[in-house]
Scaffold this active site. Sequence first.
Site, PDB file in Angstrom:
ATOM      1  N   ALA A 157     -15.288   7.752 -36.162  1.00  0.00           N
ATOM      2  CA  ALA A 157     -16.358   6.871 -36.614  1.00  0.00           C
ATOM      3  C   ALA A 157     -17.455   7.714 -37.250  1.00  0.00           C
ATOM      4  CB  ALA A 157     -16.915   6.095 -35.420  1.00  0.00           C
ATOM      5  N   GLY A 215     -12.141   7.760 -33.654  1.00  0.00           N
ATOM      6  CA  GLY A 215     -11.668   6.524 -34.277  1.00  0.00           C
ATOM      7  C   GLY A 215     -10.503   6.762 -35.223  1.00  0.00           C
ATOM      8  N   GLU A 217     -15.039  12.094 -28.346  1.00  0.00           N
ATOM      9  CA  GLU A 217     -16.285  11.332 -28.242  1.00  0.00           C
ATOM     10  C   GLU A 217     -17.198  11.836 -27.132  1.00  0.00           C
ATOM     11  OE1 GLU A 217     -13.249  10.025 -28.612  1.00  0.00           O
ATOM     12  OE2 GLU A 217     -13.295   8.380 -30.058  1.00  0.00           O
TER      13      GLU A 217
HETATM   14  N1  CAA Z   1     -18.941  11.301 -38.971  1.00  0.00           N
HETATM   15  C1  CAA Z   1     -19.719  11.644 -40.009  1.00  0.00           C
HETATM   16  N2  CAA Z   1     -19.554  12.771 -40.724  1.00  0.00           N
HETATM   17  C2  CAA Z   1     -18.550  13.596 -40.361  1.00  0.00           C
HETATM   18  C3  CAA Z   1     -17.692  13.286 -39.281  1.00  0.00           C
HETATM   19  C4  CAA Z   1     -17.917  12.078 -38.576  1.00  0.00           C
HETATM   20  N3  CAA Z   1     -17.133  11.684 -37.561  1.00  0.00           N
HETATM   21  N4  CAA Z   1     -16.808  14.314 -39.158  1.00  0.00           N
HETATM   22  C5  CAA Z   1     -17.093  15.188 -40.120  1.00  0.00           C
HETATM   23  N5  CAA Z   1     -18.146  14.773 -40.842  1.00  0.00           N
HETATM   24  C6  CAA Z   1     -18.794  15.443 -41.972  1.00  0.00           C
HETATM   25  C7  CAA Z   1     -19.664  16.612 -41.496  1.00  0.00           C
HETATM   26  O1  CAA Z   1     -20.923  16.149 -41.068  1.00  0.00           O
HETATM   27  C8  CAA Z   1     -19.724  17.444 -42.736  1.00  0.00           C
HETATM   28  O2  CAA Z   1     -20.662  16.879 -43.618  1.00  0.00           O
HETATM   29  P1  CAA Z   1     -21.679  17.849 -44.479  1.00  0.00           P
HETATM   30  O3  CAA Z   1     -20.756  18.674 -45.346  1.00  0.00           O
HETATM   31  O4  CAA Z   1     -22.519  16.873 -45.224  1.00  0.00           O
HETATM   32  O5  CAA Z   1     -22.408  18.677 -43.475  1.00  0.00           O
HETATM   33  C9  CAA Z   1     -18.332  17.233 -43.376  1.00  0.00           C
HETATM   34  O6  CAA Z   1     -17.816  16.046 -42.797  1.00  0.00           O
HETATM   35  C10 CAA Z   1     -17.391  18.370 -43.055  1.00  0.00           C
HETATM   36  O7  CAA Z   1     -17.409  18.576 -41.659  1.00  0.00           O
HETATM   37  P2  CAA Z   1     -17.581  20.027 -40.987  1.00  0.00           P
HETATM   38  O8  CAA Z   1     -18.488  20.884 -41.804  1.00  0.00           O
HETATM   39  O9  CAA Z   1     -17.955  19.819 -39.557  1.00  0.00           O
HETATM   40  O10 CAA Z   1     -16.083  20.585 -41.142  1.00  0.00           O
HETATM   41  P3  CAA Z   1     -15.272  21.517 -40.145  1.00  0.00           P
HETATM   42  O11 CAA Z   1     -13.991  21.800 -40.841  1.00  0.00           O
HETATM   43  O12 CAA Z   1     -16.094  22.662 -39.679  1.00  0.00           O
HETATM   44  O13 CAA Z   1     -14.975  20.602 -38.851  1.00  0.00           O
HETATM   45  C11 CAA Z   1     -14.287  18.591 -37.693  1.00  0.00           C
HETATM   46  C12 CAA Z   1     -14.191  19.457 -38.977  1.00  0.00           C
HETATM   47  C13 CAA Z   1     -13.606  19.341 -36.536  1.00  0.00           C
HETATM   48  C14 CAA Z   1     -13.559  17.305 -37.996  1.00  0.00           C
HETATM   49  C15 CAA Z   1     -15.768  18.340 -37.346  1.00  0.00           C
HETATM   50  O14 CAA Z   1     -16.427  17.837 -38.505  1.00  0.00           O
HETATM   51  C16 CAA Z   1     -15.976  17.369 -36.234  1.00  0.00           C
HETATM   52  O15 CAA Z   1     -15.884  17.731 -35.080  1.00  0.00           O
HETATM   53  N6  CAA Z   1     -16.291  16.094 -36.582  1.00  0.00           N
HETATM   54  C17 CAA Z   1     -16.645  15.056 -35.606  1.00  0.00           C
HETATM   55  C18 CAA Z   1     -15.430  14.563 -34.861  1.00  0.00           C
HETATM   56  C19 CAA Z   1     -15.831  13.504 -33.855  1.00  0.00           C
HETATM   57  O16 CAA Z   1     -16.657  13.741 -32.980  1.00  0.00           O
HETATM   58  N7  CAA Z   1     -15.217  12.335 -33.961  1.00  0.00           N
HETATM   59  C20 CAA Z   1     -15.484  11.220 -33.068  1.00  0.00           C
HETATM   60  C21 CAA Z   1     -16.539  10.329 -33.638  1.00  0.00           C
HETATM   61  S1  CAA Z   1     -17.055   9.056 -32.512  1.00  0.00           S
HETATM   62  C22 CAA Z   1     -15.854   7.854 -32.612  1.00  0.00           C
HETATM   63  O17 CAA Z   1     -14.891   7.962 -33.342  1.00  0.00           O
HETATM   64  C23 CAA Z   1     -16.100   6.638 -31.761  1.00  0.00           C
HETATM   65  C24 CAA Z   1     -14.956   5.700 -31.660  1.00  0.00           C
HETATM   66  O18 CAA Z   1     -14.093   5.859 -30.836  1.00  0.00           O
HETATM   67  C25 CAA Z   1     -14.868   4.551 -32.536  1.00  0.00           C
END
Ligand code: CAA
Length: 262
Positions: free
Chosen positions: A69, A113, A136
């Site tokens: 998400a 998500g 999460e």
């Molecule tokens: N939401 C919004 N933006 C996100 C995102 C997310 N879930 N995941 C990645 N991005 C964005 C980052 O903010 C970044 O944006 P900027 O370039 O503007 O800074 C871009 O995507 C690239 O991300 P990273 O620089 O972090 O790339 P990375 O290769 O170092 O890491 C990753 C990749 C491991 C996917 C890391 O981005 C990460 O951990 N993301 C979050 C994952 C997460 O926590 N997901 C769960 C969300 S909550 C949910 O899903 C609730 C539900 O059950 C419905």
Amino acid sequence: MSYETILTDIRGTSDLKTGVITLNRPKAMNALNDQLMDELGCALMGFERDDTIGCIILTGSEKAFAAGADISAMKDYDFQKVYGSNYISRNWETIRSVRKPVIAVVQGVALGGGCELAMMCDMIFAADNAKFGQPEIKIGIIPGAGGTQRLPRAIGKSKAMDMVLTARMMDATEAERAGLVSRVVPLDKLMDEALGAALVICGYGQLSVMAAKESVNRAFESGLSDGVMFERRIFHSLFATADQKEGMDAFLQKRAPNFVNG
Ligand code: CAA
């Protein structure tokens, strides 16, 4: 219909084709926001209504199926907003009402998500670079799109707890071993493999395809006796179809069947 957060395509040369939906928010690793989920629902229902489509593929980019998400959108949400707008329930689960088979084709990360969306599909084909996780807990919440329910059904309680409580990622090999994924394929061959599977499905009688999907899904919604009874009745009903006669005649006459989807 033009979309801003997804791409759609129709692939295949046979009578029934495959609708391909590609999540497309590259700058945010395909993070799932309301606009994307609305567009995805619209594309799914479009393919569902289209009689020339027999199967649907849902995919992302080489780096990300979806990173979950959209955290930047969720950050300021409060209880009133999420409960009042029925966040997730409103538009994330349209895929559950699709009766045609949906294959998730996962490359790169399927997190939060994103993993939950893949699990809402009927099967998951993964590239060898795929990674699955429910991280999460790291941002102070829990999975909210069915992860705490579908993950234990797919991989068992202990592994599901491990993933949900520690937020560790599972690679493609482990995901296949655990039963989350049906096939692991080298990245450059993955889409061909999925299109091949879709083509096989499109070649069968579509009433039996739909009935098979409905019956397998019933296994997750009912006890064993009710599920078996459901299956038995659907199995009986297929004896009313032309495709049952054709399929069995063709087998006995040692020729390829010519299904009419009726
Ligand atoms: N939401 C919004 N933006 C996100 C995102 C997310 N879930 N995941 C990645 N991005 C964005 C980052 O903010 C970044 O944006 P900027 O370039 O503007 O800074 C871009 O995507 C690239 O991300 P990273 O620089 O972090 O790339 P990375 O290769 O170092 O890491 C990753 C990749 C491991 C996917 C890391 O981005 C990460 O951990 N993301 C979050 C994952 C997460 O926590 N997901 C769960 C969300 S909550 C949910 O899903 C609730 C539900 O059950 C419905």
